[in-house]
Design a protein around this motif. Structure first.
Motif, PDB file in Angstrom:
ATOM      1  N   ARG A  11       0.300  -0.820  -0.112  1.00  0.00           N
ATOM      2  CA  ARG A  11      -0.333  -0.354   0.204  1.00  0.00           C
ATOM      3  C   ARG A  11       0.640   1.300  -0.274  1.00  0.00           C
ATOM      4  O   ARG A  11       0.903   2.452  -0.973  1.00  0.00           O
ATOM      5  N   LYS A  15       0.960   3.553  -3.123  1.00  0.00           N
ATOM      6  CA  LYS A  15       1.236   5.615  -2.971  1.00  0.00           C
ATOM      7  C   LYS A  15       2.214   6.395  -3.091  1.00  0.00           C
ATOM      8  O   LYS A  15       1.721   7.276  -3.352  1.00  0.00           O
ATOM      9  N   GLN A  21      -5.653   1.685  -6.430  1.00  0.00           N
ATOM     10  CA  GLN A  21      -5.415   0.313  -6.424  1.00  0.00           C
ATOM     11  C   GLN A  21      -5.892  -0.352  -7.832  1.00  0.00           C
ATOM     12  O   GLN A  21      -5.134  -1.410  -8.077  1.00  0.00           O
ATOM     13  N   GLU A  39      -4.216  -5.268   0.711  1.00  0.00           N
ATOM     14  CA  GLU A  39      -3.504  -4.232   1.758  1.00  0.00           C
ATOM     15  C   GLU A  39      -4.171  -4.053   2.789  1.00  0.00           C
ATOM     16  O   GLU A  39      -3.199  -3.249   3.786  1.00  0.00           O
TER      17      GLU A  39
END
Length: 70
Positions: A11, A15, A21, A39
């Protein structure tokens, strides 16, 4: 590494790279539901799935020996 820790790494890396996603799921050829659960630490992925995600995210999987008290 626990399932939760693996999910956190994926995750955070996703990011950092600015990937959504749905985009990551498509690029790694995994289902969005699989990625979502991974995640969140709710899915125990296969090595194949981890490799597919690692390839897209520029991560490396490695195995090591645990240190023992012997």
């Amino acid at each position: 590494m626990t399932i939760e820790e693996i999910g956190t790494v994926i995750r955070e890396r996703r990011k950092l790279l600015g990937i959504t996603q749905p985009d990551l799921a498509e690029m790694a050829q995994v289902s969005i539901n699989t990625l979502y659960k991974l995640e969140r630490g709710e899915f125990n992925p296969s090595v194949k799935i981890l490799n597919q995600l690692a390839e897209v995210l520029g991560l490396e999987l490695s195995l090591g020996l645990k240190k023992t008290d012997r």
